[in-house]
Every structure is written in structure tokens, then in C-alpha cells.
Design an enzyme around this catalytic site. Structure first.
Site, short mmCIF file in Angstrom:
data_model
loop_
_atom_site.label_atom_id
_atom_site.label_comp_id
_atom_site.label_asym_id
_atom_site.label_seq_id
_atom_site.Cartn_x
_atom_site.Cartn_y
_atom_site.Cartn_z
CG PHE A 176 -0.27 0.29 2.52
CD1 PHE A 176 -0.15 1.57 3.02
CD2 PHE A 176 0.24 -0.77 3.28
CE1 PHE A 176 0.48 1.82 4.24
CE2 PHE A 176 0.87 -0.53 4.50
CZ PHE A 176 0.99 0.76 4.97
CB CYS A 177 1.76 3.88 -1.66
SG CYS A 177 0.84 3.74 -3.20
CB THR A 178 -0.18 8.40 -0.43
OG1 THR A 178 1.01 8.47 0.34
CG2 THR A 178 -1.13 9.51 -0.01
N GLY A 180 -1.99 4.79 -4.20
CA GLY A 180 -1.97 3.58 -5.02
C GLY A 180 -0.92 3.54 -6.09
CB ILE A 205 -3.63 5.56 2.88
CG1 ILE A 205 -2.47 4.60 3.14
CG2 ILE A 205 -4.20 6.04 4.21
CD1 ILE A 205 -1.24 5.26 3.73
#
Length: 275
Positions: A176-178, A180, A205
């Protein structure tokens, strides 16, 4: 209700004639009085924009009328003021720098895991490894429960850092990241390196907060604009950043006598004096 609409969106799609395309985006964003950043690359588009809702929605209508950007997933949030100082439209080689010249993103696709499904996995106590592909300072602001921190300085360090995960090759892994975009490269890379069950959190997120709130998430989500961090309701928090050393500051740290806006904070005040 806050009056400023903020959007984050990206799309991997082949783009040509980038200088001409940049001029089109410059003119259109100026016409709608938007601020933020748009990155145009041969592999696609990435953008963070803010403005009055009607103006930004009109820009989105113009954007999605182009077949290359039709159906682009857009993450929305609100603020009381525009969190960007100016409007930039940049040309780059990659949407997100990966430092892997031989990497082919589509060679080993990794399925996207919807936010609600990740929440279900947590709720059920399912066995899986969740990997934070963001930089270490972003992780420190907030992350998912039990997330693995690869302690990255930049995303370009990710490929080498996956060696830390070699013992989990046969366990389901969720990256995951901020928003995508980093996982669009991180997850396929891991799949190509022999990790057998790799998923990427769809929309990152921000999409998770939009659909599931802060369930199973500890802290806040760092964002690269003047809001600094958002809570599970996608609202700006009191977290700030030291513009001298770029360290993220908690509300308690901002009460320190060493915190002087634009000059120092508890993390750099002593170092500056020594220098």
C-alpha cells in the site's frame, strides 16, 4: 462544509507529444483557477489538484472526455483553503521514479485488493503481510496495523529492500501507499521476484479512508501539500512540518521553544547551532 475540493488521480497509459499535451493542461488548469501539480510522462499521468468544486469538476469533465483518461479513478477530499502555492505541469520520464530500467510493469500483474476487502481480512484475523511502500518519515506519521516498514529514503530504494521480505514468499502480501501509484510498480515487481501471492491496495490509504475510515489504521496519512496529514475522515490534522529540516512535527513538538516557524524545530535546532 469546506469549500475547496482536492483530488488525487493517476493513470498508466501511453502518452505521446508531451510538450503539446502540457500546454493543453496548462491552459485548462489556468482557465479553471486550479493549483497543484500534474506530471505527464510517456507511461501516463499523475496529478494532485485543488480548487473551487465547480471549477475542478469542470476540469475533470474535460479530462475524462479524452478516451485516454476516461474512467480514471479520482480520490476526493475537502479543505478550507487551497493547499498548493501554484500550478505546475511537469514532464518526466516516469510517473514515479523506480530506478529499475528493465522492469516491465505489465509482465507480472498483481491484483488490486479493494479497501473493504482489506478491512475484512483484518476483521477476520486472516494471515497476511502488509507492506508500506512509502518513505520512512511517512510511515512514522501513520500506517496500517502491523505494517512492515522497509525504512525507505525514496521509492527508488524499494526493489533492494524487498530482500527483507524473502521469508514471506508464500504468504499473502498486500502493498500500500498514499494513493496507489507506488504499488502499481511495487506489487508487480514483487510478483516478478517470486513472491507468490501479492496484492496492491486499490486506491491506497486515501481510498481506504474514504470507504472504511481509520479502521485498523494507526495515526494519520502524510500528504505532499500544505495540509501535511489527513485523518481517517480525510480532514487536515494539527500535524505540521519543519520547513528547515523537513521533519514531520506532532502538535506536542510544535510547543517546544526550539520550534521557530521556518527556522528550526526540536529535531534540527541543536544541529544547526553546531554547524
Amino acid at each position: 462544509m469546506s469549500s475547496i475540493l482536492n483530488i488525487a488521480a493517476y493513470r498508466f497509459v501511453e502518452l505521446e507529444q508531451l510538450p503539446e499535451l502540457r500546454e493543453q493542461f496548462r491552459q485548462r488548469s489556468a482557465a479553471h483557477k486550479l493549483k497543484g501539480t500534474i506530471l505527464l510522462t510517456p507511461e501516463g499521468i499523475n496529478m494532485f489538484l485543488a480548487g473551487e468544486a465547480t471549477e475542478l469538476e469542470a476540469f475533470i469533465d474535460w479530462l475524462t472526455a479524452d478516451a485516454r483518461f476516461a474512467g480514471i479513478e479520482i480520490k476526493r477530499s475537502w479543505s478550507d483553503e487551497i493547499p498548493f502555492n501554484r500550478m505546475l505541469v511537469k514532464l518526466k520520464k516516469e510517473i514515479i521514479t523506480f530506478h529499475q530500467p528493465d522492469f516491465q510493469r505489465t509482465a507480472h500483474p498483481a491484483p488490486q485488493l479493494p479497501a473493504a476487502e482489506l478491512k475484512k481480512w483484518y476483521d477476520e484475523g486472516r494471515e497476511f503481510i502488509i507492506v508500506d511502500t512509502r518513505n520512512d518519515f511517512e510511515y512514522q506519521v501513520g500506517t496500517f496495523k502491523n505494517a512492515v516498514n522497509l525504512q525507505l529514503n525514496t521509492f527508488g530504494d524499494f526493489a533492494a529492500a524487498t530482500e527483507q521480505l524473502k521469508d514471506y514468499r508464500d504468504i499473502p502480501i498486500v502493498t500500500f501507499c498514499t494513493g496507489g501509484i507506488r504499488c502499481e510498480k511495487a506489487a508487480p515487481f514483487m510478483a516478478g521476484e517470486g513472491f507468490n501471492q501479492v496484492y496492491q491496495l486499490q486506491g491506497g490509504i486515501l481510498k481506504y479512508f474514504e470507504e472504511c475510515g481509520a479502521s485498523h489504521y494507526d495515526g494519520e496519512c502524510f500528504v505532499f501539500d500544505k495540509r501535511v496529514a489527513l485523518d481517517g475522515d480525510l480532514k487536515p490534522t494539527e500535524t505540521n512540518i519543519c520547513f528547515a529540516c523537513r521533519t514531520v512535527l506532532t502538535p506536542a513538538e510544535q510547543t517546544s521553544p526550539d520550534y521557530v516557524v521556518g527556522i528550526s524545530c526540536p529535531h534540527c535546532a541543536g544541529k544547526q547551532a553546531a554547524a
